[in-house]
Design a protein around this motif. Structure first.
Motif, PDB file in Angstrom:
ATOM      1  N   ASN A   1       0.835  -1.199   0.000  1.00 27.41           N
ATOM      2  CA  ASN A   1       0.000   0.000   0.000  1.00 27.41           C
ATOM      3  C   ASN A   1       0.876   1.257   0.000  1.00 27.41           C
ATOM      4  OD1 ASN A   1      -1.748   2.124   0.507  1.00 27.41           O
ATOM      5  ND2 ASN A   1      -2.943   1.029   2.037  1.00 27.41           N
ATOM      6  N   PRO A   2       1.027   1.924  -1.168  1.00 29.59           N
ATOM      7  CA  PRO A   2       1.928   3.085  -1.240  1.00 29.59           C
ATOM      8  C   PRO A   2       1.410   4.298  -0.459  1.00 29.59           C
ATOM      9  CG  PRO A   2       0.722   2.821  -3.311  1.00 29.59           C
ATOM     10  CD  PRO A   2       0.380   1.642  -2.459  1.00 29.59           C
ATOM     11  N   GLN A   3       0.073   4.346  -0.222  1.00 32.31           N
ATOM     12  CA  GLN A   3      -0.506   5.489   0.496  1.00 32.31           C
ATOM     13  C   GLN A   3       0.038   5.588   1.921  1.00 32.31           C
ATOM     14  OE1 GLN A   3      -2.499   7.913  -0.871  1.00 32.31           O
ATOM     15  NE2 GLN A   3      -2.074   8.932   1.062  1.00 32.31           N
ATOM     16  N   ILE A   4       0.258   4.401   2.546  1.00 28.43           N
ATOM     17  CA  ILE A   4       0.775   4.383   3.926  1.00 28.43           C
ATOM     18  C   ILE A   4       2.142   5.050   3.978  1.00 28.43           C
ATOM     19  CG2 ILE A   4       1.603   2.884   5.798  1.00 28.43           C
ATOM     20  CD1 ILE A   4      -0.572   0.890   5.034  1.00 28.43           C
ATOM     21  N   VAL A   5       2.984   4.728   2.997  1.00 34.04           N
ATOM     22  CA  VAL A   5       4.342   5.300   2.964  1.00 34.04           C
ATOM     23  C   VAL A   5       4.259   6.819   2.835  1.00 34.04           C
ATOM     24  CG1 VAL A   5       6.572   5.235   1.792  1.00 34.04           C
ATOM     25  CG2 VAL A   5       5.158   3.183   1.869  1.00 34.04           C
ATOM     26  N   GLU A   6       3.360   7.291   1.949  1.00 32.69           N
ATOM     27  CA  GLU A   6       3.197   8.744   1.771  1.00 32.69           C
ATOM     28  C   GLU A   6       2.715   9.405   3.070  1.00 32.69           C
ATOM     29  OE1 GLU A   6       4.006  10.862  -0.828  1.00 32.69           O
ATOM     30  OE2 GLU A   6       5.065   9.008  -1.282  1.00 32.69           O
ATOM     31  N   ASP A   7       1.717   8.768   3.718  1.00 25.56           N
ATOM     32  CA  ASP A   7       1.184   9.321   4.964  1.00 25.56           C
ATOM     33  C   ASP A   7       2.270   9.432   6.028  1.00 25.56           C
ATOM     34  OD1 ASP A   7      -2.154   7.779   4.849  1.00 25.56           O
ATOM     35  OD2 ASP A   7      -1.270   9.475   3.797  1.00 25.56           O
ATOM     36  N   LEU A   8       3.074   8.362   6.150  1.00 27.15           N
ATOM     37  CA  LEU A   8       4.136   8.366   7.165  1.00 27.15           C
ATOM     38  C   LEU A   8       5.218   9.386   6.813  1.00 27.15           C
ATOM     39  CD1 LEU A   8       4.510   4.523   7.829  1.00 27.15           C
ATOM     40  CD2 LEU A   8       3.561   6.224   9.384  1.00 27.15           C
ATOM     41  N   ARG A   9       5.524   9.488   5.525  1.00 25.44           N
ATOM     42  CA  ARG A   9       6.568  10.430   5.093  1.00 25.44           C
ATOM     43  C   ARG A   9       6.164  11.866   5.454  1.00 25.44           C
ATOM     44  NH1 ARG A   9       7.503   8.929  -0.410  1.00 25.44           N
ATOM     45  NH2 ARG A   9       9.041   7.448   0.355  1.00 25.44           N
ATOM     46  N   PHE A  10       4.908  12.206   5.170  1.00 25.28           N
ATOM     47  CA  PHE A  10       4.440  13.559   5.488  1.00 25.28           C
ATOM     48  C   PHE A  10       4.322  13.775   6.988  1.00 25.28           C
ATOM     49  CE2 PHE A  10       3.962  15.999   1.829  1.00 25.28           C
ATOM     50  CZ  PHE A  10       3.448  15.257   0.786  1.00 25.28           C
ATOM     51  N   ALA A  11       3.791  12.761   7.686  1.00 24.28           N
ATOM     52  CA  ALA A  11       3.553  12.911   9.128  1.00 24.28           C
ATOM     53  C   ALA A  11       4.862  13.024   9.901  1.00 24.28           C
ATOM     54  CB  ALA A  11       2.735  11.736   9.646  1.00 24.28           C
ATOM     55  N   LEU A  12       5.873  12.250   9.487  1.00 17.08           N
ATOM     56  CA  LEU A  12       7.138  12.225  10.233  1.00 17.08           C
ATOM     57  C   LEU A  12       8.155  13.218   9.687  1.00 17.08           C
ATOM     58  CD1 LEU A  12       7.512   8.354  10.664  1.00 17.08           C
ATOM     59  CD2 LEU A  12       6.559   9.983  12.291  1.00 17.08           C
ATOM     60  N   GLY A  13       7.885  13.723   8.473  1.00 19.10           N
ATOM     61  CA  GLY A  13       8.791  14.713   7.896  1.00 19.10           C
ATOM     62  C   GLY A  13      10.166  14.164   7.576  1.00 19.10           C
ATOM     63  N   GLN A  14      10.245  12.863   7.268  1.00 12.91           N
ATOM     64  CA  GLN A  14      11.541  12.296   6.864  1.00 12.91           C
ATOM     65  C   GLN A  14      11.336  11.163   5.859  1.00 12.91           C
ATOM     66  OE1 GLN A  14      13.787   9.955   9.738  1.00 12.91           O
ATOM     67  NE2 GLN A  14      12.019   9.894  11.101  1.00 12.91           N
ATOM     68  N   GLU A  15      12.414  10.750   5.242  1.00 12.72           N
ATOM     69  CA  GLU A  15      12.337   9.713   4.222  1.00 12.72           C
ATOM     70  C   GLU A  15      11.968   8.381   4.863  1.00 12.72           C
ATOM     71  OE1 GLU A  15      12.368  10.419   1.127  1.00 12.72           O
ATOM     72  OE2 GLU A  15      12.044   8.337   0.550  1.00 12.72           O
ATOM     73  N   ILE A  16      11.009   7.669   4.278  1.00 11.78           N
ATOM     74  CA  ILE A  16      10.590   6.362   4.797  1.00 11.78           C
ATOM     75  C   ILE A  16      10.992   5.289   3.788  1.00 11.78           C
ATOM     76  CG2 ILE A  16       8.614   4.930   5.467  1.00 11.78           C
ATOM     77  CD1 ILE A  16       9.120   7.209   7.409  1.00 11.78           C
ATOM     78  N   ARG A  17      11.681   4.270   4.267  1.00 10.88           N
ATOM     79  CA  ARG A  17      12.053   3.122   3.426  1.00 10.88           C
ATOM     80  C   ARG A  17      11.309   1.897   3.926  1.00 10.88           C
ATOM     81  NH1 ARG A  17      15.011   4.938  -0.988  1.00 10.88           N
ATOM     82  NH2 ARG A  17      16.324   6.654  -0.320  1.00 10.88           N
ATOM     83  N   VAL A  18      10.613   1.224   3.027  1.00 10.57           N
ATOM     84  CA  VAL A  18       9.830   0.040   3.427  1.00 10.57           C
ATOM     85  C   VAL A  18      10.684  -1.208   3.281  1.00 10.57           C
ATOM     86  CG1 VAL A  18       7.815  -1.377   2.886  1.00 10.57           C
ATOM     87  CG2 VAL A  18       7.661   1.093   2.751  1.00 10.57           C
ATOM     88  N   VAL A  19      10.656  -2.061   4.308  1.00  8.91           N
ATOM     89  CA  VAL A  19      11.223  -3.403   4.183  1.00  8.91           C
ATOM     90  C   VAL A  19      10.070  -4.386   4.298  1.00  8.91           C
ATOM     91  CG1 VAL A  19      13.500  -2.787   5.085  1.00  8.91           C
ATOM     92  CG2 VAL A  19      11.719  -3.536   6.664  1.00  8.91           C
ATOM     93  N   VAL A  20      10.263  -5.593   3.788  1.00  7.59           N
ATOM     94  CA  VAL A  20       9.190  -6.593   3.804  1.00  7.59           C
ATOM     95  C   VAL A  20       9.456  -7.596   4.918  1.00  7.59           C
ATOM     96  CG1 VAL A  20       8.024  -8.401   2.481  1.00  7.59           C
ATOM     97  CG2 VAL A  20       8.772  -6.310   1.339  1.00  7.59           C
ATOM     98  N   ALA A  21       8.415  -7.898   5.696  1.00  5.14           N
ATOM     99  CA  ALA A  21       8.517  -8.893   6.759  1.00  5.14           C
ATOM    100  C   ALA A  21       7.199  -9.656   6.821  1.00  5.14           C
ATOM    101  CB  ALA A  21       8.805  -8.197   8.092  1.00  5.14           C
ATOM    102  N   ASP A  22       7.153 -10.707   7.616  1.00  6.78           N
ATOM    103  CA  ASP A  22       5.932 -11.482   7.805  1.00  6.78           C
ATOM    104  C   ASP A  22       4.866 -10.559   8.414  1.00  6.78           C
ATOM    105  OD1 ASP A  22       3.882 -13.066   8.729  1.00  6.78           O
ATOM    106  OD2 ASP A  22       5.192 -14.706   9.356  1.00  6.78           O
ATOM    107  N   PRO A  23       3.748 -10.309   7.695  1.00  7.78           N
ATOM    108  CA  PRO A  23       2.732  -9.367   8.200  1.00  7.78           C
ATOM    109  C   PRO A  23       2.193  -9.732   9.586  1.00  7.78           C
ATOM    110  CG  PRO A  23       2.281  -9.940   5.915  1.00  7.78           C
ATOM    111  CD  PRO A  23       3.375 -10.848   6.377  1.00  7.78           C
ATOM    112  N   GLU A  24       2.007 -11.043   9.835  1.00 11.59           N
ATOM    113  CA  GLU A  24       1.491 -11.460  11.146  1.00 11.59           C
ATOM    114  C   GLU A  24       2.467 -11.091  12.256  1.00 11.59           C
ATOM    115  OE1 GLU A  24       0.496 -15.590  10.985  1.00 11.59           O
ATOM    116  OE2 GLU A  24      -1.278 -15.262   9.724  1.00 11.59           O
TER     117      GLU A  24
END
Length: 560
Positions: free
Chosen positions: A110-133
C-alpha cells in the motif's frame, strides 16, 4: 495482502499455471478473504515456505526481506514512530540510517501508507518486507496501550458473557454493570478530550475495534476483547434510548452528556453487520456551536460579503463542499448572527444537529413522508423571514427554494459540489430554469476543512521542485516565502497537526455571471469569468494559508 498481486507475482516467474491460480483464488474467496494468502500458496506447494514469497515481494519492490523473529528494537527507535500511528498503519520501525527510517508494514503493497508516514514524520521512509502477522504482533507488543486507565477497567470486567443466548433482561443487566458503564464513559471522555468528531464501535469476527475521528483522520484505540462487543454496544443503546433487543434493523438515538463544564450532544447510529451491530457516535459539542462568524477564520472580503448577504430581504445563498467540509457550521454561524427578535427563522434539517434558541427547527422524517419539499411548502405558510434548508437534494426542493426567494424570503442551503461554479450548473442540471437561478442566486461559498500545523512543533522545510509543480508554483516566483510542517510532539499526539481551518472560494453572482447562467454556460466558463472578475479559488486560498505557516502543502493538495 492482495491475493491477485501475489498470484501474478509468482505466475510471472513460471511458478504456477492458470488452473492452479484459479483454484487458489477460489479457496481464498471461500474463506471469506480472511486467510493468509502466503499460507494458501504454501499449502498448494507453489512455494516451499512463506519467506520465499516475502523475498519475492521485496525483490519486486526494490527493497529487502527482514526476518523479525526475536526482534527487540531499542526504545529510541520505537520512539521515532508514535504509537497511534504505528497501530493505525500496522507499521514497525526496524532501523535508521542516512537513507531514512526503515519500516516494516503489515501491508507493504500500500503506497498510500508510505506517503502518509513520510508527510507525518517529515523524513524519508524506506519500506522493508517482513511477515505481516509478525509485524502486527510486534506492533501490539511494543505499542501496547493507549491508556492505562482503560486497561484497568477492562481487567475488572472478567470473562464477559456469550451474547448469543442472553435474554433481554440479562443483556440490560450486563449493559448496566459498573465496569461496562465506566468503560463506555471513559471511551467517550477520552474521545471528547481528544476533540474527536466521531467515535466508531466496530465488531469483527475476531476483534472489536474502537476508533476516533480527530481533525478528519481516524485513529484506533487499543481494542477491548471481542466478547465485550455486545455489552458495550448494548450500553450505548441503553444510553441513547434504543431498543436493545432489536439487532436486525438500523436505529438512531441521542445521548446528552456533561463533560467538565461542557454540554455534549451525541447523535447515535446503529447498523446491523455480519458480526453484530456497528455503532457510530457523532459528537456535537454544544459549546463550540456558539460560533460567531468572526471565529470561523474567514478572509475579510468573504466575511464582509456573508455579513451583507444574510441580511438581504430575499435571495438564495448556498454553501457547497463535500461531507465534513464544515458547511453546516458556516450556516449555523450565519443564522446565529441574524437570529434577532424582529426576524422569524425556520430550518429544515436531516437531522437537526444543534438546538438553537429562537429558531424553529424541523427534522426531516422520510418514513412518514416528511421530506424537504413538504416541510418547505409548510414553511411558506408560517410567515418566515429567513429559511435554512439542510440540503438541496432534488429539483422539488430547489424549485420551492427559488419560489420562496421570489416571494420575499432569504433562503440559506447547502449542496455537494466540487467548487462554487459547479453549484450553479448543478441547479440547472436538476431542472431549475436558468433565468430563475440567475434571478434568485446571490452567491455560492465553496469550502474545505484542512488540518492546521501544530504550533508547538511547527518547523520550516524545503519542498521539492516536483511538489511545487503539483501546487502550480514555480520555484523562481517564491522570493522569500517559507514553507512549514509539523514534526510531531506530545501536544498533537505526534501527528504534526492540531485543529482545522477552512479554505474558501466565493462566487459572487454579479450581472455578467447572471447573463452567462441564463445562457446555460458550463461551469468552466462561469468559473473563468468569476476569476477574471477577481474571485480567489480554493487553491489560491490554500496557498495564502501555506505562506502564512498555517497549513502544510500536502493538506492543500489533498483537498483542492
Amino acid at each position: 495482502m492482495n491475493i491477485d498481486y501475489l498470484i501474478d507475482l509468482v505466475a510471472a516467474r513460471g511458478m504456477l499455471d492458470d488452473q492452479v491460480a484459479g483454484e487458489i483464488r477460489e479457496e481464498y474467496t471461500r474463506g471469506g478473504g480472511t486467510a493468509d494468502p502466503a499460507d494458501i500458496l504454501v499449502n498448494y506447494g507453489v512455494i516451499g515456505e512463506k519467506e520465499t514469497l516475502y523475498a519475492l515481494i521485496a525483490n519486486e519492490l526494490g527493497t529487502e526481506y527482514v526476518d523479525l523473529e526475536g526482534f527487540d528494537p531499542p526504545q529510541e527507535l520505537l520512539g521515532m514512530l508514535p504509537g497511534g500511528m504505528a497501530r493505525l498503519h500496522g507499521a514497525l520501525p526496524v532501523s535508521i540510517s542516512s537513507e531514512g527510517l526503515f519500516i516494516a508494514l503489515s501491508d507493504p503493497l500500500n503506497p498510500q501508507i508510505v506517503e502518509d508516514l513520510r508527510f507525518a514524520l517529515g523524513q524519508e521512509i524506506r519500506v522493508v518486507v517482513a511477515d505481516p502477522e509478525l509485524v502486527d504482533a510486534l506492533v501490539e507488543k511494543f505499542y501496547a496501550s493507549d491508556s492505562e486507565s482503560l486497561d484497568d477497567v477492562l481487567r475488572q470486567m472478567g470473562g464477559g458473557l456469550d451474547g448469543s443466548d442472553l435474554t433481554e433482561a440479562d443483556l440490560e443487566a450486563e449493559a448496566n454493570s459498573a465496569p461496562i458503564i465506566r468503560y463506555v464513559d471513559l471511551v467517550m471522555f477520552n474521545a471528547i478530550k481528544e476533540r474527536a468528531s466521531d467515535i466508531h464501535f466496530e465488531p469483527f469476527e475476531d476483534e472489536f475495534k474502537i476508533r476516533y475521528r480527530v481533525d478528519g483522520a481516524l485513529y484506533e484505540m487499543s481494542p477491548p476483547p471481542v466478547h465485550l462487543a455486545l455489552p458495550i454496544i448494548s450500553r450505548i443503546k441503553v444510553m441513547s434510548n434504543m431498543n436493545i433487543a432489536e439487532r436486525r434493523i438500523p436505529q438512531d438515538g441521542r445521548i446528552m452528556k456533561t463533560v467538565g463544564d461542557k454540554q455534549v450532544d451525541m447523535r447515535v447510529s446503529s447498523l446491523p453487520t455480519v458480526y453484530g451491530e456497528s455503532v457510530v457516535l457523532r459528537v456535537l459539542d454544544r459549546s463550540s456551536v456558539n460560533l460567531d462568524l468572526e471565529n470561523l477564520g474567514l478572509p475579510e472580503p468573504i466575511f464582509d460579503y456573508i455579513g451583507a448577504t444574510i441580511v438581504k430581504p430575499n435571495g438564495i445563498f448556498i454553501v457547497t463542499g463535500p461531507t465534513g467540509a464544515g458547511k453546516t457550521t458556516t450556516l449555523y454561524a450565519s443564522l446565529r448572527r441574524i437570529n434577532t427578535i424582529d426576524s422569524k427563522l425556520l430550518t429544515a434539517e436531516d437531522p437537526v444537529e444543534y438546538d438553537i434558541d429562537g429558531i424553529i427547527q424541523v427534522p426531516v422524517n422520510e418514513g412518514i413522508g416528511l421530506d424537504f419539499p413538504r416541510i418547505l411548502r409548510a414553511f411558506l405558510r408560517q410567515d418566515p423571514d429567513r429559511i435554512m434548508v439542510g440540503e438541496m437534494r432534488d429539483v422539488d426542493t430547489a424549485r420551492i427554494a427559488i419560489q420562496a426567494s421570489l416571494t420575499g424570503h432569504l433562503v440559506l442551503s447547502t449542496l455537494h459540489t466540487n467548487d462554487s461554479a459547479g453549484a450553479v450548473t448543478r441547479l440547472v442540471d436538476m431542472g431549475c430554469e436558468p433565468f430563475l437561478v440567475a434571478a434568485t442566486l446571490e452567491g455560492v461559498l465553496a469550502q474545505r476543512l484542512v488540518r492546521t500545523i501544530c504550533r508547538k512543533c511547527r518547523t520550516p522545510y524545503e519542498p521539492s521542485e516536483a511538489i511545487l509543480t503539483q501546487l502550480g508554483v514555480s520555484p523562481h516566483e517564491l522570493g522569500d516565502k517559507h514553507f512549514f510542517t509539523g514534526e510531531g510532539c506530545d501536544a498533537c499526539g505526534q501527528t504534526g497537526y492540531k485543529g482545522r481551518k477552512g479554505l474558501y472560494e466565493l462566487l459572487d453572482i454579479t450581472d455578467p455571471l447572471r447573463e452567462l447562467i441564463t445562457e446555460r454556460s458550463p461551469a468552466v466558463v462561469l468559473r473563468q469569468k468569476a476569476i477574471e472578475l477577481g474571485m480567489n479559488t480554493l487553491r489560491e486560498d490554500g496557498l495564502r494559508n501555506i505562506y502564512d505557516g498555517a497549513v502544510t502543502i500536502d493538506e492543500v493538495l489533498k483537498y483542492t
